[in-house]
Design a protein around this motif. Structure first.
Motif, short mmCIF file in Angstrom:
data_model
loop_
_atom_site.label_atom_id
_atom_site.label_comp_id
_atom_site.label_asym_id
_atom_site.label_seq_id
_atom_site.Cartn_x
_atom_site.Cartn_y
_atom_site.Cartn_z
N VAL A 149 0.85 -1.21 0.00
CA VAL A 149 0.00 0.00 0.00
C VAL A 149 0.88 1.25 0.00
CG1 VAL A 149 -1.69 1.35 1.32
CG2 VAL A 149 -1.98 -1.10 1.10
N ILE A 150 1.89 1.28 0.89
CA ILE A 150 2.78 2.45 0.97
C ILE A 150 3.63 2.58 -0.29
CG2 ILE A 150 4.65 3.54 2.28
CD1 ILE A 150 1.91 3.67 3.68
N SER A 163 -13.53 11.11 -2.90
CA SER A 163 -13.45 12.27 -3.81
C SER A 163 -12.00 12.50 -4.25
CB SER A 163 -13.95 13.53 -3.12
OG SER A 163 -15.33 13.43 -2.88
N CYS A 164 -11.06 12.39 -3.30
CA CYS A 164 -9.64 12.55 -3.63
C CYS A 164 -9.21 11.50 -4.66
CB CYS A 164 -8.77 12.40 -2.38
SG CYS A 164 -8.76 13.86 -1.32
N ARG A 165 -9.63 10.26 -4.44
CA ARG A 165 -9.31 9.17 -5.37
C ARG A 165 -9.83 9.48 -6.77
NH1 ARG A 165 -12.95 4.28 -4.60
NH2 ARG A 165 -14.22 5.70 -5.85
N ASP A 166 -11.10 9.88 -6.86
CA ASP A 166 -11.71 10.14 -8.16
C ASP A 166 -11.04 11.30 -8.89
OD1 ASP A 166 -13.38 8.04 -7.56
OD2 ASP A 166 -15.12 9.29 -7.06
N LEU A 167 -10.69 12.35 -8.16
CA LEU A 167 -10.00 13.50 -8.76
C LEU A 167 -8.61 13.10 -9.26
CD1 LEU A 167 -11.06 16.28 -6.23
CD2 LEU A 167 -11.60 16.27 -8.68
N ILE A 212 -3.69 3.60 -7.45
CA ILE A 212 -4.46 4.68 -6.82
C ILE A 212 -5.69 4.09 -6.11
CG2 ILE A 212 -5.92 6.72 -7.28
CD1 ILE A 212 -3.89 7.41 -9.57
N ASN A 213 -6.40 3.22 -6.81
CA ASN A 213 -7.57 2.56 -6.22
C ASN A 213 -7.19 1.76 -4.98
OD1 ASN A 213 -9.88 3.30 -7.81
ND2 ASN A 213 -9.03 2.11 -9.48
N HIS A 214 -6.08 1.04 -5.08
CA HIS A 214 -5.61 0.21 -3.97
C HIS A 214 -5.37 1.05 -2.71
CE1 HIS A 214 -2.24 -2.35 -2.06
NE2 HIS A 214 -3.40 -2.89 -1.74
N VAL A 215 -4.66 2.16 -2.87
CA VAL A 215 -4.32 3.03 -1.74
C VAL A 215 -5.57 3.63 -1.11
CG1 VAL A 215 -3.19 5.22 -1.09
CG2 VAL A 215 -1.99 3.58 -2.54
N PHE A 216 -6.41 4.26 -1.93
CA PHE A 216 -7.58 4.95 -1.40
C PHE A 216 -8.63 3.98 -0.85
CE2 PHE A 216 -5.66 8.51 -3.59
CZ PHE A 216 -5.91 9.55 -2.70
N ASP A 246 -11.39 2.44 4.20
CA ASP A 246 -12.11 1.33 4.85
C ASP A 246 -12.71 1.84 6.16
OD1 ASP A 246 -12.84 -0.84 6.43
OD2 ASP A 246 -11.06 -2.02 5.99
N PRO A 247 -14.05 1.84 6.28
CA PRO A 247 -14.72 2.40 7.47
C PRO A 247 -14.25 1.75 8.79
CG PRO A 247 -16.34 1.84 5.79
CD PRO A 247 -15.03 1.31 5.32
#
Length: 197
Positions: A70-71, A133-137, A154-158, A163-164
């Motif tokens: 992830v990092i 929102s950050c991910r989508d932008l 990007i998807n993996h990180v965000f 994760d709630p």
């Protein structure tokens, strides 16, 4: 011999976001000729935040290699976007998206700190929405510049950090991640003061 084995074992869990960032930069910058691109993309404060995020991920998932991945993905994306910026690869429309992303990131940092400073105000839905929102932008910004593999990073990180359940545990005032959150928010405060985010 025993000393060498012990020393090797002791270093096996050593993970530094700064070292990882340097490796990623070298790999990318080795193929670039411009002198202006040979700069640090990730500063000490950001590296410290990343190290805390790594610790949280490792403890939360119980999976060291997943936490490292992830990092690593986060650093690779940050470095690649830094390279694109420094080489003026974004058009006017994309620069507007970048500004929007920076505003949303700023809002996210302020919200993260506020939730930390005032116990029991944490709202996972709010944090999840900001991170999504950050991910989508970010995906919109790099759409024409990076490969599907980078989009996956990007998807993996965000997806990991929005994760709630992870967020709820992170913000539990008496939870196991309190000291990590304290250091993360201290770093975010510094980045806000410096105008970095």
């Amino acid at each position: 011999m025993i000393w060498e084995i012990w020393k090797g074992k002791a270093n096996m869990d050593a993970f530094s976001a700064k070292d990882m960032a340097l490796k990623a930069q070298k790999k990318i910058l080795s193929s670039m000729a411009t002198k202006s691109s040979v700069q640090m993309f990730i500063d000490d404060t950001t590296s410290e935040i990343l190290d805390e995020l790594y610790s949280v991920s490792k403890q939360y998932s119980g999976n060291k290699s997943e936490a490292q991945k992830v990092i690593k993905d986060l650093i690779k994306i940050a470095v690649k976007i830094g390279v694109l910026f420094r080489n003026n690869r974004f058009n006017t429309e994309e620069l507007a998206v970048a500004q929007e992303f920076k505003k949303k990131l700023h809002q996210g940092a302020m919200t993260a700190i506020s939730f930390y400073e005032v116990d029991f105000t944490f709202d996972k839905t709010v944090m999840e929405e900001i991170l999504t929102s950050c991910r989508d932008l970010l995906l919109k910004l790099v759409n024409a510049h990076l490969t599907p593999k980078s989009h996956g990073r990007i998807n993996h990180v965000f997806n990991h950090y929005s994760d709630p359940d992870l967020l709820t545990k992170l913000y539990d005032p008496s939870g196991p991640f309190r000291s990590n959150l304290t250091k993360i928010c201290k770093g975010l405060n510094k980045l806000l003061e410096d105008g970095t985010i």
